[in-house]
Each structure stands twice: as structure tokens, then as C-alpha cells.
Design a protein around this motif. Structure first.
Motif, mmCIF file in Angstrom:
data_model
loop_
_atom_site.group_PDB
_atom_site.id
_atom_site.type_symbol
_atom_site.label_atom_id
_atom_site.label_comp_id
_atom_site.label_asym_id
_atom_site.label_seq_id
_atom_site.Cartn_x
_atom_site.Cartn_y
_atom_site.Cartn_z
ATOM 1 N N LYS A 1 -6.532 -2.660 8.380
ATOM 2 C CA LYS A 1 -6.084 -2.506 6.995
ATOM 3 C C LYS A 1 -7.269 -2.225 6.069
ATOM 4 O O LYS A 1 -8.303 -2.900 6.139
ATOM 5 N N ASN A 2 -7.117 -1.236 5.190
ATOM 6 C CA ASN A 2 -8.053 -1.025 4.089
ATOM 7 C C ASN A 2 -7.550 -1.856 2.918
ATOM 8 O O ASN A 2 -6.786 -1.379 2.078
ATOM 9 N N TYR B 1 -4.623 2.324 6.381
ATOM 10 C CA TYR B 1 -5.282 1.861 7.609
ATOM 11 C C TYR B 1 -6.411 2.799 7.989
ATOM 12 O O TYR B 1 -6.324 4.028 7.823
ATOM 13 N N SER B 2 -7.472 2.207 8.518
ATOM 14 C CA SER B 2 -8.510 2.966 9.214
ATOM 15 C C SER B 2 -8.212 2.891 10.703
ATOM 16 O O SER B 2 -7.830 1.836 11.217
ATOM 17 N N ASN C 1 -8.619 -2.857 0.222
ATOM 18 C CA ASN C 1 -8.856 -2.407 -1.156
ATOM 19 C C ASN C 1 -7.785 -1.441 -1.649
ATOM 20 O O ASN C 1 -7.628 -1.246 -2.863
ATOM 21 N N ASP C 2 -7.061 -0.818 -0.719
ATOM 22 C CA ASP C 2 -5.983 0.098 -1.095
ATOM 23 C C ASP C 2 -4.627 -0.604 -1.168
ATOM 24 O O ASP C 2 -3.603 0.040 -1.409
ATOM 25 N N CYS D 1 0.850 -1.196 0.000
ATOM 26 C CA CYS D 1 0.000 0.000 0.000
ATOM 27 C C CYS D 1 0.882 1.242 0.000
ATOM 28 O O CYS D 1 1.752 1.391 0.873
ATOM 29 N N LYS E 1 -4.262 7.348 -0.923
ATOM 30 C CA LYS E 1 -4.828 6.109 -0.419
ATOM 31 C C LYS E 1 -4.716 6.115 1.103
ATOM 32 O O LYS E 1 -3.877 6.806 1.674
ATOM 33 N N SER E 2 -5.549 5.311 1.738
ATOM 34 C CA SER E 2 -5.497 5.189 3.194
ATOM 35 C C SER E 2 -5.226 3.729 3.532
ATOM 36 O O SER E 2 -6.109 2.870 3.393
#
Length: 545
Positions: free
Chosen positions: A226-227, A218-219, A229-230, A208, A215-216
Motif C-alpha cells: 500500500k502507498n 499499491y506499489s 500516502n495516497d 484510495c 494516484k497509485s
């Protein structure tokens, strides 16, 4: 005047000049042809020498992996020597030289399965050499960093050595951290490895790139999530230099921690599993639960119980003089308040309870000898080790510097949680070559490292075997490393960061988490290393001298 004479001289001069030029061109061509031929022969000779050494190592590896673990003497019989047996066959088949340098490394070949050979082949007036170590040590010692589960590298660590991921690997250019119980994330660089590093990954690869917020990775709420999708599947990003990627071809030799702990307790009691006269006793005891085993062999140790830490040095001195392994009860005094500890060869310190190695002095607390802790271990301050340490509980290493003693190191294995924190906190004096933790640090569980405010430089290795439980404040298991690259400080309300202004090549020296692998552990630690019932071959790099 006779102009014809002048014409004849001019013609002869011109012919002579062109003749000389022709001879020069011819001689240069002959020289270049000879040089090319010599160069081709030189390259061919190097190739043949390397091939001979590599084929010898490959055959030795196959042979060793087929051997059963019996006794050190039987190992020597199975391998032979330069005159007879398998090693002699290798020498004759590949026209190499095999030198047994085991004794010169200080290895007791009557007690240990470790053997060291130097294999060489001539290359012109030079020699191609490669050292190999035969050992029954576990595989985690081969890697600078790794886990049997997932490995997550968040931020700009620098790794000089091989990496092992038994499942997946995740790489990002953000570092997660916790400040005053609040979760934060900061963008930094991707990791960097040495040119010779290899990443052994058995699962998938994910990367990532935070991209200044594009892009992010982590939330953040009550944990770092982990996000996915990113994250890009099948790719990896490293700064300036990354590892080559491949699957591990060798079988991973694991540590059975519970069995190893009992084996070392029996060894401390003088019951050697490879001694034929004690085999029956060993087998009957090793099958017992740990608490019952300790009760059965406790009489083999000299017990030390003190009610005041001031009495500990004198009590230990008398116990060491007995020659027996020491059974120290720390139920009343967990603090190890001594300036040094030097055990005799074969003598162990068994700590019945929690153990606190705390040194507030300017000089390191020096410990030479192997230790078993039947509780939790805490290390703070300056400590110098020449030891293998087994911890049946958790291990906390904080606000400390761990150095080697007598040119050696510590191998620390803990069954429970391994926490390394607040090491050289907010120190901004960087060096890739000066470690502040010298040793191999292993946990049978998961591990997370926060080197955002801390500066951690390990010479040795870090390995988390991992389990199915989730690491606190994360959605992951295995090993997670969070680290910033650059200077940090405490601004009072949060951390303050300063990105290094330099080239990508120079930026790696600002890594706040550094690991440099050291193969000497296979030679230095000897009988203290975990017992595994399988031999392996550890290969050093090829050298031309």
C-alpha cells in the motif's frame, strides 16, 4: 321589459354560485383537516407500535446477555412464557404479543439453546412484527464479511449484509491479481453494498481512489504494498450505495477453535458437556491435548479403513448402520469416492488425515451430516451440503460449486489457511440472486480472495479471524478481497477486461465477488455450530403486515 327583475335573478344566481363554491371549499377544508388528523393518528400509531416492539427487544436483549449458560431447560425457566415469568412481564408492560415459534422452526429445544420469538404490536388494521433469535452461536455468523483484524476491499464487490472490521478497513477501486506468477493491478469500481448494510469498524477508515493513474494505491514488486500516502484517512468511498458506519455495541463472541474441535469430538463420542451425569468425564477429557483426547475416545467410534476407494461405499454403509460416529482413516485413500453420504442424527464422520471431496460428475455429491477433518480439506466439483465441517488444517476450495441440500447449507470452519480460487473462472453470466457457494466460510487465520478471473457468489458469509502473520504477496493481515467488476477473459499473455457500459445502479450486477448474508444458519445448523458459553440475541428487520 322590467330590467329590475333580471337584475334580481342575476344577483340571486351569483349569490348561489358563490354559496356553492364556499360550501365546496368548506367541505374540502373539513376533509383535509380530517385526513390530516387521521394521518397524524396513523403515524402516531405506527410510532407507538414500533416503539413497543423495539423496547421489548431491548429489554429481552439485556435479560438474555445476563443469563448464564446452564441447560436448555433452565433457559426456558429463565425466560418464562406468555403466562408467567419474564416474557409475560414484557407482554403486560409493552402491550405486545410474543409468539414462541421455536418448535415450528424444527429446533429441538431439549438439546439446543436456540429460541425464536415473534414480537408484534397492533398498528391500525395492520401489525408491526420483528423476529428475534436467541442463540449461543459465535458472532462471526452475524456478518456477511469481516475479520477481527483488518478488512481490505479492493475493487467492485457487492455485499448484501453487515461488515465487521475489528481493526482498520481499507477500500480502493483497484483489484490486485496474479497471472502466471506475475503481480498485476487493474482499475475498476469501488464496492457497493445494499441499502440496509452496516459497517462495524473498530479502528480507522482509509480510501484510495486510483483516479485513472492520478494516484497509485499499491506499489508492485514482489508483493502488493500500500502507498499509504495516497490513502485518505477517515473517509470511505462506495459506488452508488454504501453502508452506514458505526461501532459495534455488542460484545464480539469469538470462536475458540481448539476447544470447539475437542467439544465436537466428545459430542461425537456421546459425551455431552451439558449432561450432569457426564460432567466429570467431559471436564477431564476436554483438558487433554487433542492427540491424547482422540486416543481416549477412539473406542467409542466405529473405525473404517480401506485400501481401495472402490470398497469405501460398502464400508461406510455398514458403519452408518451401526449408529456410532465413524472414524475414517484416509492415510491410504484420501479421496472420498462416493455419490452421497447421509449420516444419522447425532452421528459424525471423523476423518483421520487429509480429505479430498472431488466430484467430476454432472450431479452434485450430496453430503448430509457433520464432519471433522484432522488434516487438510480439498473440495472440487459439484457438492451439495447439509453439514457443519471442522478442519484442523488448511482448506482449499477451487473449481467448484457448493450448493445447499434440503434447503440448508454448509458452515465450514478451518484452523489453517482458507483458499477459494478458480471458482467459475472467466464465467460472465452474472446474477446477484444465484449463488455458486452456499454457506459460511470461516478461518481462524488470515485469508485473501482473488475474484478477478473467478466469479464468486456466496449466500452466507465469509470471515477471517486473522492473526499477526502477513498474508503472502501483501503487507496486510485479516481479510483481503480483490475483485473486478465486469467481464474478464484469458488473453494468453494476461487477463483481458471489459468494463460494463451501464448506469451505476445497474453496474453492481457485474460484480465478480458477491456476498449475501443469510440468517437461517442460526436455525439450520443446530448442534453442529461452535460451542460458545454466552447467549446473544440476533434481531431480524421490522415488518409491517
Amino acid at each position: 321589459m322590467n330590467e329590475k327583475g333580471y337584475s334580481l335573478v342575476l344577483v340571486m344566481l351569483t349569490v348561489t354560485v358563490f354559496f356553492i363554491i364556499g360550501l365546496t371549499i368548506l367541505s374540502v377544508s373539513i376533509y383535509q383537516a380530517n385526513f390530516t388528523q387521521v394521518r397524524v393518528e396513523d403515524v402516531t400509531s405506527l410510532h407507538d407500535a414500533v416503539k413497543a416492539v423495539e423496547e421489548t427487544v431491548a429489554e429481552l436483549k439485556v435479560k438474555v446477555e445476563q443469563l448464564s449458560l446452564s441447560t436448555p431447560l433452565q433457559l426456558d425457566l429463565d425466560l418464562g412464557n406468555t403466562q408467567t415469568g419474564f416474557l409475560s412481564e414484557l407482554i403486560n408492560r409493552h402491550h405486545v404479543t410474543i409468539e414462541d415459534i421455536t418448535s415450528s422452526k424444527g429446533i429441538d429445544r431439549n438439546k439446543l439453546f436456540t429460541r425464536v420469538f415473534r414480537i408484534s404490536a397492533p398498528y391500525g388494521n395492520k401489525t408491526v412484527t420483528r423476529e428475534v433469535i436467541i442463540t449461543n452461536a459465535p458472532s462471526f455468523l452475524k456478518y456477511a464479511i469481516g475479520s477481527r483484524k483488518n478488512v481490505t476491499l479492493n475493487g467492485g464487490s457487492y455485499i448484501d449484509g453487515n461488515i465487521y472490521a475489528g481493526n482498520d478497513i481499507y477500500v480502493t477501486n483497484v483489484a490486485n491479481y496474479i497471472y502466471n506468477s506475475t503481480l498485476y493491478s487493474v482499475q475498476t469500481t469501488f464496492p457497493t453494498t445494499s441499502e440496509k448494510s452496516i459497517l462495524f469498524v473498530e479502528g480507522n477508515r482509509y480510501t484510495c481512489d486510483h483516479g485513472n493513474g492520478a494516484k497509485s494505491c499499491y506499489s508492485i514488486s514482489t508483493q502488493f504494498t500500500k502507498n499509504i500516502n495516497d490513502f485518505s484517512l477517515g473517509s470511505l468511498s462506495f459506488q452508488q450505495q454504501g453502508p452506514s458506519v458505526q461501532k459495534e455495541q455488542d460484545e464480539f463472541i469469538d470462536v475458540n477453535f481448539d476447544f470447539t474441535l475437542k467439544d465436537k469430538l466428545l459430542s461425537a463420542a456421546g459425551i455431552d458437556g451439558f449432561d450432569p451425569s457426564k460432567q466429570a468425564q467431559y471436564q477431564s477429557l476436554i483438558s487433554l491435548p487433542l492427540s491424547e483426547l482422540i486416543e481416549q475416545i477412539k473406542s467409542s467410534f466405529v473405525s473404517v479403513v480401506v485400501n481401495d476407494s472402490i470398497d469405501l461405499p460398502t464400508a461406510l454403509e455398514g458403519a452408518i448402520a451401526s449408529g456410532k460416529s465413524i472414524f475414517l482413516d484416509t492415510s491410504t485413500v484420501p479421496y472420498f469416492d462416493v455419490t452421497s453420504l447421509t449420516l444419522n442424527d447425532g452421528q459424525w464422520l471423523i476423518v483421520n488425515g487429509d480429505f479430498v471431496l472431488e466430484n467430476a460428475g454432472e450431479n452434485p455429491l450430496q453430503i448430509k451430516g457433520n464432519i471433522i477433518v484432522l488434516g487438510d480439506l480439498t473440495i472440487t466439483g459439484q457438492v451439495a451440503f447439509d453439514s457443519t465441517v471442522y478442519v484442523d488444517g488448511d482448506t482449499s476450495i477451487y473449481n467448484t460449486t457448493i450448493s445447499g441440500l434440503n434447503g440448508k447449507e454448509v458452515v465450514l470452519l478451518t484452523k489453517g489457511k482458507l483458499e477459494i480460487a478458480r471458482v467459475n473462472e472467466f464465467a460472465n453470466n452474472f446474477s446477484l440472486t444465484t449463488p455458486n457457494l452456499k454457506g459460511f466460510f470461516y478461518t481462524d487465520s488470515n485469508a485473501v480472495i482473488y475474484a478477478v478471473g473467478s466469479y464468486i457468489n456466496i449466500e452466507g458469509g465469509l470471515f477471517a479471524r486473522g492473526n499477526s502473520s502477513i498474508i503472502p504477496y501483501t503487507d496486510e493481515n485479516g481479510l483481503i478481497v480483490n475483485t473486478y467488476r465486469g467481464e474478464t477473459s484469458d488473453a494468453g499473455t494476461n487477463l483481458s477486461f471489459q468494463t460494463p457500459i451501464s448506469s451505476e445502479e445497474e453496474q453492481k450486477q457485474y460484480a465478480r465477488f458477491v456476498v449475501k448474508h443469510n440468517k437461517d444458519v442460526f436455525i439450520n445448523r443446530g448442534l453442529g455450530l461452535p460451542l460458545v458459553k454466552q447467549l446473544a440475541v440476533i434481531v431480524d428487520e421490522i415488518r409491517v403486515q
